[in-house]
Design a protein around this motif. Structure first.
Motif, PDB file in Angstrom:
ATOM      1  N   PRO A   1       0.823  -1.212   0.000  1.00 30.40           N
ATOM      2  CA  PRO A   1       0.000   0.000   0.000  1.00 30.40           C
ATOM      3  C   PRO A   1       0.858   1.264   0.000  1.00 30.40           C
ATOM      4  CG  PRO A   1      -0.837  -1.583   1.601  1.00 30.40           C
ATOM      5  CD  PRO A   1       0.480  -2.109   1.119  1.00 30.40           C
ATOM      6  N   ALA A   2       0.536   2.172  -0.919  1.00 27.78           N
ATOM      7  CA  ALA A   2       1.297   3.414  -1.031  1.00 27.78           C
ATOM      8  C   ALA A   2       0.575   4.385  -1.950  1.00 27.78           C
ATOM      9  CB  ALA A   2       2.691   3.130  -1.587  1.00 27.78           C
ATOM     10  N   ASP A   3       0.948   5.661  -1.819  1.00 30.49           N
ATOM     11  CA  ASP A   3       0.488   6.663  -2.780  1.00 30.49           C
ATOM     12  C   ASP A   3       1.131   6.353  -4.129  1.00 30.49           C
ATOM     13  OD1 ASP A   3      -1.138   8.409  -1.171  1.00 30.49           O
ATOM     14  OD2 ASP A   3       0.715   9.059  -0.184  1.00 30.49           O
ATOM     15  N   ARG A   4       0.349   6.449  -5.175  1.00 27.42           N
ATOM     16  CA  ARG A   4       0.842   6.212  -6.540  1.00 27.42           C
ATOM     17  C   ARG A   4       0.653   7.501  -7.335  1.00 27.42           C
ATOM     18  NH1 ARG A   4       0.214   0.337  -6.597  1.00 27.42           N
ATOM     19  NH2 ARG A   4       1.127  -0.186  -4.599  1.00 27.42           N
ATOM     20  N   THR A   5       1.360   8.536  -6.918  1.00 25.52           N
ATOM     21  CA  THR A   5       1.182   9.862  -7.522  1.00 25.52           C
ATOM     22  C   THR A   5       1.630   9.910  -8.975  1.00 25.52           C
ATOM     23  OG1 THR A   5       3.298  10.564  -6.599  1.00 25.52           O
ATOM     24  CG2 THR A   5       1.315  11.080  -5.319  1.00 25.52           C
ATOM     25  N   TYR A   6       2.353   8.892  -9.445  1.00 27.56           N
ATOM     26  CA  TYR A   6       2.701   8.857 -10.867  1.00 27.56           C
ATOM     27  C   TYR A   6       1.457   8.646 -11.720  1.00 27.56           C
ATOM     28  CZ  TYR A   6       3.080   3.886  -9.588  1.00 27.56           C
ATOM     29  OH  TYR A   6       2.858   2.638  -9.076  1.00 27.56           O
ATOM     30  N   PHE A   7       0.365   8.117 -11.141  1.00 24.22           N
ATOM     31  CA  PHE A   7      -0.918   8.054 -11.847  1.00 24.22           C
ATOM     32  C   PHE A   7      -1.684   9.358 -11.671  1.00 24.22           C
ATOM     33  CE2 PHE A   7      -0.760   3.238 -11.382  1.00 24.22           C
ATOM     34  CZ  PHE A   7      -0.432   3.030 -12.709  1.00 24.22           C
ATOM     35  N   ALA A   8      -1.799   9.802 -10.419  1.00 24.75           N
ATOM     36  CA  ALA A   8      -2.500  11.056 -10.109  1.00 24.75           C
ATOM     37  C   ALA A   8      -2.350  11.336  -8.619  1.00 24.75           C
ATOM     38  CB  ALA A   8      -3.985  10.953 -10.463  1.00 24.75           C
ATOM     39  N   PRO A   9      -2.348  12.609  -8.216  1.00 26.11           N
ATOM     40  CA  PRO A   9      -2.358  12.921  -6.783  1.00 26.11           C
ATOM     41  C   PRO A   9      -3.637  12.342  -6.154  1.00 26.11           C
ATOM     42  CG  PRO A   9      -1.867  14.875  -8.084  1.00 26.11           C
ATOM     43  CD  PRO A   9      -2.288  13.803  -9.053  1.00 26.11           C
ATOM     44  N   GLY A  10      -3.502  11.744  -4.974  1.00 25.52           N
ATOM     45  CA  GLY A  10      -4.663  11.169  -4.300  1.00 25.52           C
ATOM     46  C   GLY A  10      -4.970   9.740  -4.715  1.00 25.52           C
ATOM     47  N   TYR A  11      -4.083   9.112  -5.500  1.00 28.56           N
ATOM     48  CA  TYR A  11      -4.257   7.730  -5.943  1.00 28.56           C
ATOM     49  C   TYR A  11      -3.463   6.858  -4.975  1.00 28.56           C
ATOM     50  CZ  TYR A  11      -4.691   3.967  -9.476  1.00 28.56           C
ATOM     51  OH  TYR A  11      -5.000   2.809 -10.176  1.00 28.56           O
ATOM     52  N   TYR A  12      -4.169   6.057  -4.173  1.00 26.14           N
ATOM     53  CA  TYR A  12      -3.551   5.197  -3.160  1.00 26.14           C
ATOM     54  C   TYR A  12      -3.935   3.764  -3.482  1.00 26.14           C
ATOM     55  CZ  TYR A  12      -2.251   3.501   1.508  1.00 26.14           C
ATOM     56  OH  TYR A  12      -1.674   2.832   2.562  1.00 26.14           O
ATOM     57  N   ALA A  13      -2.951   2.868  -3.546  1.00 28.87           N
ATOM     58  CA  ALA A  13      -3.259   1.512  -3.988  1.00 28.87           C
ATOM     59  C   ALA A  13      -2.286   0.490  -3.418  1.00 28.87           C
ATOM     60  CB  ALA A  13      -3.239   1.446  -5.511  1.00 28.87           C
ATOM     61  N   ALA A  14      -2.687  -0.769  -3.523  1.00 28.94           N
ATOM     62  CA  ALA A  14      -1.847  -1.917  -3.186  1.00 28.94           C
ATOM     63  C   ALA A  14      -2.155  -3.017  -4.193  1.00 28.94           C
ATOM     64  CB  ALA A  14      -2.139  -2.400  -1.777  1.00 28.94           C
TER      65      ALA A  14
ATOM     66  N   VAL B   1      -7.730  -0.031  -4.790  1.00 32.62           N
ATOM     67  CA  VAL B   1      -7.428   1.374  -5.053  1.00 32.62           C
ATOM     68  C   VAL B   1      -8.455   2.313  -4.441  1.00 32.62           C
ATOM     69  CG1 VAL B   1      -8.565   1.280  -7.326  1.00 32.62           C
ATOM     70  CG2 VAL B   1      -6.886   3.055  -6.873  1.00 32.62           C
ATOM     71  N   HIS B   2      -7.935   3.373  -3.813  1.00 32.62           N
ATOM     72  CA  HIS B   2      -8.768   4.476  -3.333  1.00 32.62           C
ATOM     73  C   HIS B   2      -8.317   5.720  -4.076  1.00 32.62           C
ATOM     74  CE1 HIS B   2      -9.598   7.901  -0.495  1.00 32.62           C
ATOM     75  NE2 HIS B   2     -10.789   7.458  -0.813  1.00 32.62           N
ATOM     76  N   LYS B   3      -9.264   6.367  -4.734  1.00 34.48           N
ATOM     77  CA  LYS B   3      -8.999   7.622  -5.446  1.00 34.48           C
ATOM     78  C   LYS B   3      -9.645   8.744  -4.647  1.00 34.48           C
ATOM     79  CE  LYS B   3      -8.826   5.365  -9.931  1.00 34.48           C
ATOM     80  NZ  LYS B   3      -9.524   5.173 -11.222  1.00 34.48           N
ATOM     81  N   ALA B   4      -8.822   9.637  -4.135  1.00 38.28           N
ATOM     82  CA  ALA B   4      -9.311  10.680  -3.231  1.00 38.28           C
ATOM     83  C   ALA B   4     -10.387  11.544  -3.868  1.00 38.28           C
ATOM     84  CB  ALA B   4      -8.147  11.547  -2.764  1.00 38.28           C
ATOM     85  N   TRP B   5     -10.402  11.649  -5.177  1.00 39.38           N
ATOM     86  CA  TRP B   5     -11.377  12.520  -5.861  1.00 39.38           C
ATOM     87  C   TRP B   5     -12.727  11.846  -6.080  1.00 39.38           C
ATOM     88  CZ3 TRP B   5      -6.977  10.507  -8.114  1.00 39.38           C
ATOM     89  CH2 TRP B   5      -7.165   9.557  -9.101  1.00 39.38           C
TER      90      TRP B   5
END
Length: 140
Positions: A106-119, A132-136
């Motif tokens: 689990p980690a932020d995947r900001t290379y996809f978009a800010p607020g993209y958190y996934a494992a 995946v959780h997308k903050a938006w």
């Protein structure tokens, strides 16, 4: 809810044309590509198709991403919507406890978009899941 699916294909242009035509009556369209040069080494170029909700960003929608198949590659890649970062963490931990193979903690995947958190995990046959959780995304 399914957030996204990666489908590995041998002929990107033919496959993009087929998927775009087949999904158009259902309100899906091509909306963009992801250039692998902007992310980590294990993330390939991706070619996106999405439903109206996903493309417009007005709610939690679904997408399909085509990628070039590598020699000998099989399996499915399925992204599952999570309502929070904590839900991503919980799903990842449960999968690992059940015997899944770690494919990305689990980690932020900001290379996809800010607020993209996934494992990511893989099963015994190489099928892969992304939680995946997308903050938006609006709350469901």
């Amino acid at each position: 809810m399914i957030d996204h699916v990666y489908i590995s294909v041998t002929d990107l242009e033919k496959s993009l044309a087929l998927y775009a035509a087949a999904l158009k009556p259902l309100g899906w369209s091509r909306f963009g590509n992801y250039d692998a040069a902007s992310g980590p080494e294990n993330v390939p170029d991706l070619y996106g198709l999405g439903d109206d909700t996903y493309v417009s960003g007005t709610g939690v929608g679904s997408s399909i991403w085509l990628r070039r198949r590598k020699p000998g590659e099989t399996g499915l890649y399925l992204g599952i919507v999570c309502d929070s970062n904590e839900a991503v963490d919980a799903a990842y931990a449960a999968a690992i406890k059940a015997g899944a193979i770690d494919d990305g903690q689990p980690a932020d995947r900001t290379y996809f978009a800010p607020g993209y958190y996934a494992a990511n995990v893989a099963d015994f046959d190489g099928n892969r899941l992304e939680f995946v959780h997308k903050a938006w995304n609006p709350e469901r």
